[in-house]
Design an enzyme around this catalytic site. Structure first.
Site, mmCIF file in Angstrom:
data_model
loop_
_atom_site.group_PDB
_atom_site.id
_atom_site.type_symbol
_atom_site.label_atom_id
_atom_site.label_comp_id
_atom_site.label_asym_id
_atom_site.label_seq_id
_atom_site.Cartn_x
_atom_site.Cartn_y
_atom_site.Cartn_z
ATOM 1 N N SER A 252 -6.716 10.294 18.020
ATOM 2 C CA SER A 252 -5.829 9.385 17.317
ATOM 3 C C SER A 252 -4.390 9.873 17.235
ATOM 4 O O SER A 252 -4.113 11.072 17.123
ATOM 5 C CB SER A 252 -6.343 9.156 15.894
ATOM 6 O OG SER A 252 -5.390 8.451 15.125
ATOM 7 N N ARG A 299 4.471 5.553 21.697
ATOM 8 C CA ARG A 299 3.454 5.962 22.663
ATOM 9 C C ARG A 299 3.923 5.909 24.114
ATOM 10 O O ARG A 299 3.603 6.794 24.912
ATOM 11 C CB ARG A 299 2.211 5.082 22.497
ATOM 12 C CG ARG A 299 1.492 5.336 21.200
ATOM 13 C CD ARG A 299 0.354 4.362 20.984
ATOM 14 N NE ARG A 299 -0.342 4.663 19.732
ATOM 15 C CZ ARG A 299 -1.355 3.961 19.279
ATOM 16 N NH1 ARG A 299 -1.780 2.907 19.929
ATOM 17 N NH2 ARG A 299 -1.935 4.294 18.136
ATOM 18 N N HIS A 366 -5.013 2.249 27.244
ATOM 19 C CA HIS A 366 -5.499 2.131 25.879
ATOM 20 C C HIS A 366 -5.457 0.713 25.321
ATOM 21 O O HIS A 366 -6.445 0.220 24.798
ATOM 22 C CB HIS A 366 -4.663 3.058 24.985
ATOM 23 C CG HIS A 366 -5.022 3.007 23.537
ATOM 24 N ND1 HIS A 366 -6.296 3.271 23.078
ATOM 25 C CD2 HIS A 366 -4.273 2.745 22.427
ATOM 26 C CE1 HIS A 366 -6.327 3.169 21.761
ATOM 27 N NE2 HIS A 366 -5.121 2.831 21.333
#
Length: 628
Positions: A252, A299, A366
């Site tokens: 995570s 990200r 993802h």
């Protein structure tokens, strides 16, 4: 007595459960379809948290800032009214989850705890240890079970959606679905259908963090029947996925938010154990590349930085595609309490303790920002008009979409912990819109003709029969691995047009080869290969949308990165300097051309792409520095 209007919800994750809950609460009858028990839905895999501005840390956080962070994180490519309404509704959603019994983590004083997540500077992420998605899903599931016990919701678990039932006017009138045990195919009439079937990360398998059920087949089948598909080129690669031989497993983003650091030895030939390498000989990647955000950078930036260090600079651990995610400098009790779930996953599958030795990680596919195109109706405040029939409606009348399978909230890149928020919020909105659509129908509306139902069941049965009787030479599982390798290498973190053109040609070849697939299994009971082979064809169709959309978009924006089209801010230059003004002009020209949503429509020879304007009414970009 007039029968209650009927709705079908496909998908038992957070989006689907919220939609079913809202529709049934309004007095309509709901059938809920899921590939498996709803408590196994992929929402349970979301670890880090859910965003909402509660400002429990006294950082003067604001809903306005949450809106701005979401808009800027998505590089301005998302329509802004839905974002505004979502962020404004987030605090109320958290309180609703609390009343459902969700056990959020709290401070010693009993206040809801909040943590940092990538792309933001304020702690606004509520969490339940490192298993937040599971806790939220279980809370909503209890409410759905209550309505199920009252006969207002009927669950069909272990059933697979196959197609929409469309009448002569192209209006959605129900679905066909297959019992995954008996392989029976049935038609289920309904007056509204809500798709909540998650993402499609399996087009990148095995280098994906998503479940093997995240094929996107249901959304692809709607797309092939006429539903538009938007922003498919934007696919988020999570920077911290543990290395595995079968699949990659998500570590995570909360690990970075809680103080985890990403680094490699400055000397790639350094074979010493990581704890023996002194600080001066470590390259802390994100802290050096992004001093303002450090390890909480968004990200896409983190993934590209790791890609650059390993693939271009050759500094991966031992020269390979690996970097360290280090938690060993943090207090063991603190980390165990806050990140226990991911620590257990790493221990189980890697065989080492992340509290004693840094984890080895690398980016993996993802989360798709793209999905089924859905509409919205703005209101005078700049948000979405509550209850509008247009909110979350697809391009097919009577069909709604929510959760990860729609495109509405994340633009070119998703902020961490906005996924659980968007799934919950969009499920609630889609349920309310579908309810109002149902109540607006004339009660004299006739059931779809028996011919429509019979013909579609026969068509789907014929597809099964052809596959089970095929004696071709192609193995569908081998084709799937080739699909994942192709997408990872040519439509991955960094893209280039020549490789994208090659990818499209190879996808056409894979599509043709699938026509010669052999199941190697003709049994008429629980035939998993049959279901998988059908899904593989739908995955290839979505992969073509991703590759075609990526080829058409000649720019760098969010999770879509083409180095040949990078527009860089000149270092040390400011407004008024000729170099900066030249950059500003090129930035504006790029936005004039590409600040648009890509919309794909299915064609037999491949997707047709067009572009539509983005609603920028809340926070329009006025200066290149807005993106920093």
């Amino acid at each position: 007595m007039t029968a209650a209007p009927k709705a079908i919800v496909i998908g038992g994750g957070l989006g689907g459960l919220w939609a079913a809950l809202r529709i049934a609460d309004a007095g309509c009858q709901v059938r809920l379809f899921s590939l498996f028990e709803v408590k196994r839905s992929h929402s349970v895999c979301a670890q880090g948290g859910i965003n909402a501005v509660l400002d429990t840390k006294g950082e003067r956080d604001s809903i306005r800032q949450h809106i701005v962070d979401t808009i800027k994180g998505g590089e301005y490519l998302a329509n802004q009214p839905p974002i505004k309404s979502m962020c404004e509704s987030a605090p109320g959603l958290i309180r609703t989850f609390e009343r459902m019994g969700v056990t959020f983590s709290r401070t010693p004083e009993g206040i809801l705890d909040q943590r940092l997540f990538g792309g933001v500077k304020n702690r606004r992420t509520c969490f339940a240890g490192a298993s937040t998605g599971q806790q939220l899903l279980y809370g909503v599931d209890q409410q759905v079970r209550r309505l199920e016990s009252q006969g207002r919701i009927e669950k069909h678990e272990w059933w697979e959606f196959l197609s929409l039932l469309l009448d002569e006017d192209g209006i959605c009138r129900g679905i066909t679905a297959m019992d995954l045990r008996s392989l029976e195919i049935r038609a289920f009439p309904a007056e509204a259908v809500v798709m909540a079937t998650g993402g499609f990360g399996q087009i990148y398998a095995p280098k994906t963090t998503t479940s093997t059920n995240c094929t996107g087949a249901a959304a692809s089948r709607c797309y092939q029947q006429g539903a538009r598909f938007a922003n498919a080129e934007f696919f988020q690669f999570h920077p911290t996925a543990m290395i595995g031989t079968d699949k990659t497993r998500l570590m995570s983003e909360a690990a970075r938010g809680e103080g985890g650091r990403i680094w490699v030895p400055r000397n790639p030939d350094d074979a010493r154990p990581p704890h023996s390498i002194p600080e001066s000989e470590r390259f802390y990647i994100l802290e050096e590349f992004f001093p303002s955000y450090g390890n909480t950078v968004a990200r896409d930036e983190a993934s590209r930085a790791i890609w650059r260090v390993t693939r271009q600079m050759g500094l991966g651990i031992g020269g390979s595609d690996r970097v360290y995610l280090d938690l060993t400098h943090l207090d063991r009790g603190f980390v165990s309490k806050r990140l226990g779930a991911i620590l257990d996953i790493y221990r189980k599958f890697a065989g080492t303790d992340p509290l004693s030795q840094p984890m080895e990680i690398f980016p993996a596919a993802h989360y798709p920002m793209g999905g089924l195109w859905v509409d919205f109706e703005p209101d005078a405040s700049g948000g979405m008009r509550p209850g509008s029939l247009r909110n979350h409606a697809t391009s097919i009348l009577g069909l709604y979409a929510c959760g990860e399978c729609d495109y509405a909230y994340h633009g070119a890149n998703r902020l961490g912990a906005n996924s659980l928020l968007s799934a919950s919020f969009s499920g609630r909105v889609a349920g309310e819109s579908a309810t109002n659509y149902l109540k607006g129908l004339a009660r004299a509306t006739a059931e779809p003709s028996e011919r429509i139902l019979t013909e579609e069941v026969e068509r789907q049965t014929a597809i099964n029969r052809r596959l089970m009787e095929s004696d071709g030479s192609e193995n569908p599982y081998r084709l799937h691995r080739e699909l994942g390798e192709l997408m990872t290498s040519k439509v991955g973190v960094v893209r280039a047009n020549p490789e994208l053109e090659m990818a499209l040609a190879e996808l056409q070849t894979l599509r043709a080869r699938l026509g010669s697939a052999s199941l190697g299994n003709s049994r008429a009971w629980a035939n998993q290969t049959l279901s998988f082979t059908r899904q593989l064809g739908d995955m290839i169709e979505l992969a073509m949308v991703v590759a075609r959309s990526a080829l058409e978009r000649d720019e760098c924006r969010g999770a879509h990165y083409k180095s040949d089209f990078q527009i860089r801010i000149p270092e040390g230059k400011f407004p008024g300097d000729p170099e900066y003004e030249d950059y500003r002009a090129r930035w504006k020209a790029n936005n004039d051309r590409w600040l648009k949503t890509s919309v794909a429509e299915w064609r037999p020879d491949g997707p047709a792409i067009r572009y539509e304007a983005v609603d920028l009414g809340v926070y329009p970009p006025t200066d290149p520095r807005d993106y920093r």
